[in-house]
Design an enzyme around this catalytic site. Structure first.
Site, PDB file in Angstrom:
ATOM      1  N   LEU A  17       0.833  -1.202   0.000  1.00 11.66           N
ATOM      2  CA  LEU A  17       0.000   0.000   0.000  1.00 11.66           C
ATOM      3  C   LEU A  17       0.868   1.252   0.000  1.00 11.66           C
ATOM      4  O   LEU A  17       0.616   2.203  -0.758  1.00 11.66           O
ATOM      5  CB  LEU A  17      -0.922  -0.027   1.226  1.00 11.66           C
ATOM      6  N   GLN A  41       2.441   1.848  -3.414  1.00 13.53           N
ATOM      7  CA  GLN A  41       1.468   2.398  -4.357  1.00 13.53           C
ATOM      8  C   GLN A  41       1.231   3.880  -4.083  1.00 13.53           C
ATOM      9  O   GLN A  41       1.073   4.675  -5.009  1.00 13.53           O
ATOM     10  CB  GLN A  41       0.144   1.630  -4.252  1.00 13.53           C
ATOM     11  N   GLU A  42       1.237   4.268  -2.810  1.00 14.15           N
ATOM     12  CA  GLU A  42       0.966   5.658  -2.454  1.00 14.15           C
ATOM     13  C   GLU A  42       2.153   6.577  -2.745  1.00 14.15           C
ATOM     14  O   GLU A  42       1.985   7.651  -3.325  1.00 14.15           O
ATOM     15  CB  GLU A  42       0.601   5.745  -0.964  1.00 14.15           C
ATOM     16  N   SER A  43       3.353   6.171  -2.344  1.00 11.27           N
ATOM     17  CA  SER A  43       4.483   7.116  -2.376  1.00 11.27           C
ATOM     18  C   SER A  43       5.774   6.545  -2.942  1.00 11.27           C
ATOM     19  O   SER A  43       6.787   7.241  -2.970  1.00 11.27           O
ATOM     20  CB  SER A  43       4.772   7.590  -0.949  1.00 11.27           C
ATOM     21  N   TYR A  94      -5.713   0.969  -8.761  1.00  8.09           N
ATOM     22  CA  TYR A  94      -5.026   1.158  -7.481  1.00  8.09           C
ATOM     23  C   TYR A  94      -4.988  -0.154  -6.694  1.00  8.09           C
ATOM     24  O   TYR A  94      -3.929  -0.591  -6.228  1.00  8.09           O
ATOM     25  CB  TYR A  94      -5.770   2.243  -6.711  1.00  8.09           C
TER      26      TYR A  94
END
EC number: 4.2.2.n1
Length: 529
Positions: free
Chosen positions: A328, A331-333, A458
């Site tokens: 996660l 995927q975010e940063s 996502y």
């Protein structure tokens, strides 16, 4: 009044005892069906393979598509499940022939030779066999070109160099696997096609060798290749050798069809109920697309960045698998604690300011606070996911909500139901998320327009990253704990041998012969119903 003397009494008792004994023998000799034997034993014995799809030890214990199906089948029988995990296909068919197992539950192709000796169950997914090469290297477009590459020798090569090139160009397949049968059939049209059988590797190892350059070519099924590409993005399909082929479980061929009939009924029921589709979505629903550039960057980050942040992911993962939290965060940063977005989200977990405040994060650029806050936010979303959704799918609905908002996710569920789909199935709902961009659909929802296609991608990206991290850190191994069972080490077999058209029958016969003396390198573990 008649009186029995002692002699008469003994004769009378002898006659009764003899009658009872003969009756008992008749009862015992009465044949029982295979299904009755399993129920009397109280155990369903299933043989499977240790790989990313059929069976492995995950963070929550035993898992895998075939494992979950077998467990449900045992539940339906009302018996325990005993799993015997083999490391090679060659072990499974002899085990079934000898009666060591009741069925084979792993994704095996319905080859003519296998069907002749054993009975396949219903097909539950399809794969094609492909020739694999390393992206950027020499690519054969068909079998004719592959044979030409195998036999090519440049004028500048000396004997040693020619020998090394020939070895690298030779296809390698696992000894006594179904690919041996496939390559035999191909050799009838291409007699110069060469391949080597190996005893010290599985298909995944061979794909790794192609990625590292040790081999130039290998054969793999399409799903196995897709899973391997998450760790070895250089792998690519050169060409298809077969069209899509059905895979299934196998049972013994016998006049007694009791177990086979129930297996047919079982697969029919889970197909109609949607359970089969849900399990397939869980294990292979995320492998459809592949981004070479993104995967290359991710593999580099696994080596360069993950070791630094893994301790924090483990510390704050709470009830979640830390590798999922790591996926996660990537995927975010991309594991950048100072990441910023024009929309105002910041930090490792890319939290909005209101979200950060709600979970007690004072500094979004502090990686420890960000990870702790992101996990807490995810936990709260999971708690809101409807109870009607299967436990193993709740996390995908929660992650979609993490991205697009809980209200939009619920809109997608309602839209799914209106269109006749299952609002509790991630496989159905994810296909409706992109519709939230279209006025025709979002005008009928409670929360209006949303970039639902981005939410779908996502979640699928996180699933792919998650599987790659599992493989990278090596925790999808066979042994999880002492309680899981006991494993026997496979003794090393003979070295690789070149198989020509003249001696391939022997290798193929070994794979299916009931008398072959294979090493029983299996893990036996019991599961309560």
């Amino acid at each position: 009044m008649p009186i029995f003397n002692l002699h008469q009494l003994r004769n009378f008792l002898f006659i009764i005892a003899t009658t009872l004994f003969l009756s008992a023998c008749q009862i015992e000799s009465k044949p029982t069906s295979e299904l009755d034997q399993i129920k009397q034993r109280g155990v369903l014995r299933v043989g499977t393979l240790n790989n990313q799809l059929s069976y492995y030890i995950g963070p929550d214990g035993q898992t895998g598509l075939d494992y979950e199906l077998a467990r449900q089948f045992a539940d339906e029988l009302g018996v325990k499940l005993e799993v015997k995990v083999a490391f090679r296909q060659a072990e499974l068919f002899p085990m079934l022939k000898r009666g060591d197992i009741d069925l084979i539950a792993t994704g095996l192709n319905q080859t003519p030779r296998a069907i002749k000796q054993f009975r396949p169950g219903p097909s539950y997914y399809y794969v094609s066999q492909v020739v694999v090469y390393k992206n950027g290297a020499l690519r054969p477009r068909n079998l004719k070109q592959l044979v030409e590459y195998q036999n090519a020798k440049t004028a500048s090569e000396d004997e040693a160099e020619a020998s090394n090139n020939a070895a690298a160009n030779t296809l390698q397949v696992v000894k006594q696997s179904q690919n041996v049968t496939l390559l035999k059939s191909l050799q009838s049209d291409y007699p110069e096609l060469q391949f080597t059988t190996v005893s010290d590797a599985d298909n995944y190892d061979l794909l790794r060798r192609v990625s590292t350059g040790e081999l130039r070519f290998a054969i793999s099924d399409s799903i196995e290749l897709s899973l391997a590409q998450r760790l070895y993005p250089d792998l690519a399909t050169a060409f298809e050798v077969t069209e899509d082929q059905p895979v299934s479980w196998f049972v013994r061929r016998s006049p007694d069809e009791s177990l086979y009939a129930l297996m047919i009924e079982f697969f029919g029921n889970i197909s109609q109920s949607g359970e089969l589709a849900r399990l397939e979505e869980k294990y292979i629903g995320h492998i459809g697309s592949f981004d070479y550039v993104d995967t290359r960057a991710f593999i580099r980050a696994l080596d360069n960045k993950l070791p630094k942040w893994a301790p924090l992911f483990e510390q704050y993962s709470a009830e979640f698998d830390w590798r999922l939290i790591a996926a996660l965060a990537y995927q975010e940063s991309h594991w950048n604690p100072l990441a910023k977005s024009p929309t105002g989200v910041r930090g490792m977990m890319m939290l909005t300011l209101p979200t950060a405040q709600s979970v007690g994060v004072k500094n979004r650029l502090d990686p420890e606070q960000s990870i702790r806050g992101g996990v807490e936010y995810l936990r709260r979303i999971v708690a809101r996911v409807p109870e009607s959704i299967p436990q193993h799918e709740k996390i995908w609905f929660a992650l979609a909500s993490y991205n697009v908002g809980f209200g939009h996710m619920m809109d997608a569920r309602r839209l799914t139901k209106r269109q006749g789909g299952d609002p509790d199935s991630w496989g159905d709902v994810k296909e409706r998320l992109p519709l939230l961009r279209q006025k025709k659909y979002f005008s009928q929802t409670r929360y209006g327009y949303a970039r639902g296609d981005e939410a779908k991608n996502y979640v699928e990206n996180i699933r792919r990253y998650y599987q790659s991290i599992i493989g990278h850190v090596g925790q999808n191994s066979l042994i999880a704990s002492d309680q899981e069972g006991e494993i026997q080490v496979i003794p090393p077999l003979e070295n690789s041998e070149l198989v020509a058209a003249s001696d391939i029958d022997a290798a193929e016969n070994e794979a299916l012969s009931p008398d072959v003396g294979v090493s029983q390198a299996t893990l036996t573990t019991e599961v309560q119903p």
